[in-house]
Design an enzyme around this catalytic site. Structure first.
Site, PDB file in Angstrom:
ATOM      1  N   ASP A  47       0.704  -1.392  -0.118  1.00 42.19           N
ATOM      2  CA  ASP A  47       0.037   0.052   0.050  1.00 42.19           C
ATOM      3  C   ASP A  47       1.031   1.223   0.089  1.00 42.19           C
ATOM      4  O   ASP A  47       2.091   1.278   0.200  1.00 42.19           O
ATOM      5  CB  ASP A  47      -0.880   0.174   1.388  1.00 42.19           C
ATOM      6  CG  ASP A  47      -2.283  -0.525   0.949  1.00 42.19           C
ATOM      7  OD1 ASP A  47      -2.664  -1.160  -0.134  1.00 42.19           O
ATOM      8  OD2 ASP A  47      -3.089  -0.417   1.905  1.00 42.19           O
ATOM      9  N   LYS A  69      -3.489   3.276  -2.732  1.00 40.65           N
ATOM     10  CA  LYS A  69      -4.609   4.400  -2.707  1.00 40.65           C
ATOM     11  C   LYS A  69      -4.218   5.592  -2.085  1.00 40.65           C
ATOM     12  O   LYS A  69      -4.332   5.931  -0.809  1.00 40.65           O
ATOM     13  CB  LYS A  69      -5.710   3.971  -2.149  1.00 40.65           C
ATOM     14  CG  LYS A  69      -6.171   2.518  -2.974  1.00 40.65           C
ATOM     15  CD  LYS A  69      -7.311   1.781  -2.148  1.00 40.65           C
ATOM     16  CE  LYS A  69      -8.026   0.364  -2.450  1.00 40.65           C
ATOM     17  NZ  LYS A  69      -9.048  -0.088  -2.142  1.00 40.65           N
ATOM     18  N   MET A 181      -9.167   9.394   8.871  1.00 43.05           N
ATOM     19  CA  MET A 181      -9.643   9.846   7.711  1.00 43.05           C
ATOM     20  C   MET A 181     -10.590  11.045   7.856  1.00 43.05           C
ATOM     21  O   MET A 181     -11.811  11.186   7.256  1.00 43.05           O
ATOM     22  CB  MET A 181     -10.277   8.772   6.682  1.00 43.05           C
ATOM     23  CG  MET A 181      -9.390   7.889   6.455  1.00 43.05           C
ATOM     24  SD  MET A 181     -10.118   6.423   5.650  1.00 43.05           S
ATOM     25  CE  MET A 181     -10.791   5.516   7.371  1.00 43.05           C
TER      26      MET A 181
END
Length: 249
Positions: A47, A69, A181
């Site tokens: 990742d 991502k 987030m």
């Protein structure tokens, strides 16, 4: 008696997926178990948040594929990752899915495990230190006796893009609130606290806590947007709201 490479080539192939937590950034914060599996990996799908130094643990012939991502940027579709897991497990055997933090805390690690199982691939999970635990490097304990009796861990952005309704519930307790987030929702989070009369609760924003280029801002819940701009913080970063922020200051 020695075994030649041709002996190994005749061994049956066992399709396996190891979903591994890479931890909060510092490569030394992975587990011993994860280290040993990386040494044996045939393929690593890694990742954006997994420290690249961890790839040095693998054997030279290990295939390393970036499937990151970047927040609000380029990303590898989940379907493509699933297909790579299936393809590589059946062609090479031991596949490692290396994900930042812990794969089961706001990652999609379990989705990948379920997909692999549906296709007859043996699956294994190796936890990682999730980023909220790295707040301790900044003298922010997530719990502290007589100050915080628990932790609410929330995502700042749900699948539909809205702020989690659980934030209003979390504010009614004396628990530490940790928001993953949530950087794009900072103004909305601050307004939620202000409207509830909780704007003066201490807050911190921590970015890259376990790495040399870390950034930290400390203030009040009502000031989250200003904290981000004045300290030039960006995502990914963690928002921590609660009286524990003040304990070590």
């Amino acid at each position: 008696m020695t075994h030649s490479s041709t002996d190994n080539a005749n061994e049956p192939l066992h399709p396996e997926l190891y979903v591994i937590g890479a931890g909060p950034g510092d490569p030394e914060l992975i587990t011993v178990k994860a280290y040993k599996v990386l040494q044996q990996a045939k393929v690593v799908l890694y990742d954006n948040l997994a420290n690249r130094e961890l790839l040095d643990i693998t054997q030279p012939e290990c295939e390393k594929i970036y499937v990151g991502k970047r927040p609000y940027g380029d990303y590898t579709p989940q379907e493509n990752i699933h297909e790579l897991i299936r393809e590589k497990a059946f062609s090479k055997g031991k596949v490692v899915r290396l994900k930042g933090g812990d794969p089961y805390i706001f990652g999609r690690g379990f989705e990948e495990v379920l997909y692999a199982r549906q296709h007859g691939i043996s699956t294994y999970y190796i936890p990682g230190i999730t980023s909220m635990q790295a707040s301790g490097f900044e003298d922010i304990p997530l719990t502290h006796r007589a100050i915080s009796e628990g932790i609410w861990v929330l995502t700042g952005t749900k699948k539909d893009g809205r702020l989690s309704d659980d934030l209003k519930l979390a504010m009614q307790s004396n628990a530490t609130v940790v928001i993953y987030m949530g950087m794009k929702k900072a103004a909305e989070i601050a307004d939620t606290y202000i409207q509830a009369g909780n704007g003066n609760i201490p807050a911190a924003i921590v970015q890259h806590a376990s790495l040399p280029h870390k950034k930290v801002a400390v203030g009040k819940a009502k000031d989250l947007p200003e904290m981000i701009s004045s300290h030039q913080l960006t995502h990914p970063a963690l928002i921590i709201i609660g009286w524990v922020v003040e304990v070590g200051r």
